[in-house]
Write an enzyme that holds these catalytic residues in place. Structure first.
Site, PDB file in Angstrom:
ATOM      1  N   GLY A   1       0.815  -1.201   0.000  1.00  0.00           N
ATOM      2  CA  GLY A   1       0.000   0.000   0.000  1.00  0.00           C
ATOM      3  C   GLY A   1       0.848   1.250   0.000  1.00  0.00           C
ATOM      4  CB  CYS A   2       0.072   4.711   1.066  1.00  0.00           C
ATOM      5  SG  CYS A   2       0.874   6.328   1.227  1.00  0.00           S
TER       6      CYS A   2
END
Length: 213
Positions: free
Chosen positions: A51-52
């Site tokens: 993810g981020c």
């Protein structure tokens, strides 16, 4: 590209051309003042995408035995991409974190535990509200030993999900490491520089079962 297209991996033929010039990177890590690029003798490298990368990098720099972390891009085709290019979905890269660690203090298996327990590995081309191929879950082993450990851990986590009543299939990509490209300096140690910034990652409440002897 549309949102739908951004959730389909681009082909090498259709990927952006990129550039020959690497992204400038700070000499020292903003949190611990260690080198951002050097790997001291006896230390190893791990590459994870979950993810981020802002929140992911913070997870790992807090661990004992971790010498340095860096946010960047890997798993795709475009050389030396920019953040904007990666977000377009036209590079094939995932947002990833490069971890330099001391295996005598923290084993790769312990890094895998942090990986599995702190994101949702069954969401395909997204993580939470972040949609796109750059947010996919991935492990990029650099050695045969890392590859074997990663695949064994995936099987154990899949079994743990089933036992907990979560019958989704893990979508985590496990593929040999390709070149890692450092992200722009604004993204390095982002949540240290911006303590109230967006994190965007979280686990599903399932623990990775220990490796059997």
């Amino acid at each position: 590209m549309s949102l739908f297209d951004k959730k389909q991996l681009v082909s090498q033929a259709d990927a952006l051309p990129g550039r020959n010039t690497p992204m400038p990177v700070a000499t020292l890590h903003a949190v611990n003042n260690h080198s951002m690029t050097n790997v001291p003798d006896g230390m190893e490298i791990a590459l994870f995408a979950m993810g981020c990368f802002w929140g992911v990098e913070r997870l790992f720099w807090q661990l004992p035995g971790v010498y340095s972390t860096a946010a960047g891009y890997t798993g795709g085709y475009t050389p030396n991409p920019t953040y904007r290019e990666v977000c377009s979905g036209e590079t094939g890269h995932a947002e990833a974190v490069r971890i330099v660690y001391d295996p005598s203090v923290t084993r790769y298996e312990q890094l895998l535990q942090v990986f599995w327990e702190n994101h949702d590995p069954a969401q395909g081309m997204q993580q939470g509200n972040d949609h796109g191929t750059q947010y996919r879950s991935a492990i990029y082993p650099l050695t045969p030993e890392q590859d074997a450990a990663a695949r064994a851990s995936l099987a154990r986590f899949q079994d743990a999900m089933q036992a907990a009543g979560d019958h989704r299939t893990v979508t985590t990509e496990i593929a040999n490491a390709t070149p890692f490209y450092y992200a722009e300096d604004d993204h390095q140690q982002y949540l240290h520089k911006n303590p109230y910034g967006y994190c965007g990652i979280g686990g599903i409440g399932i623990c990775l079962p220990p490796q059997l002897a």
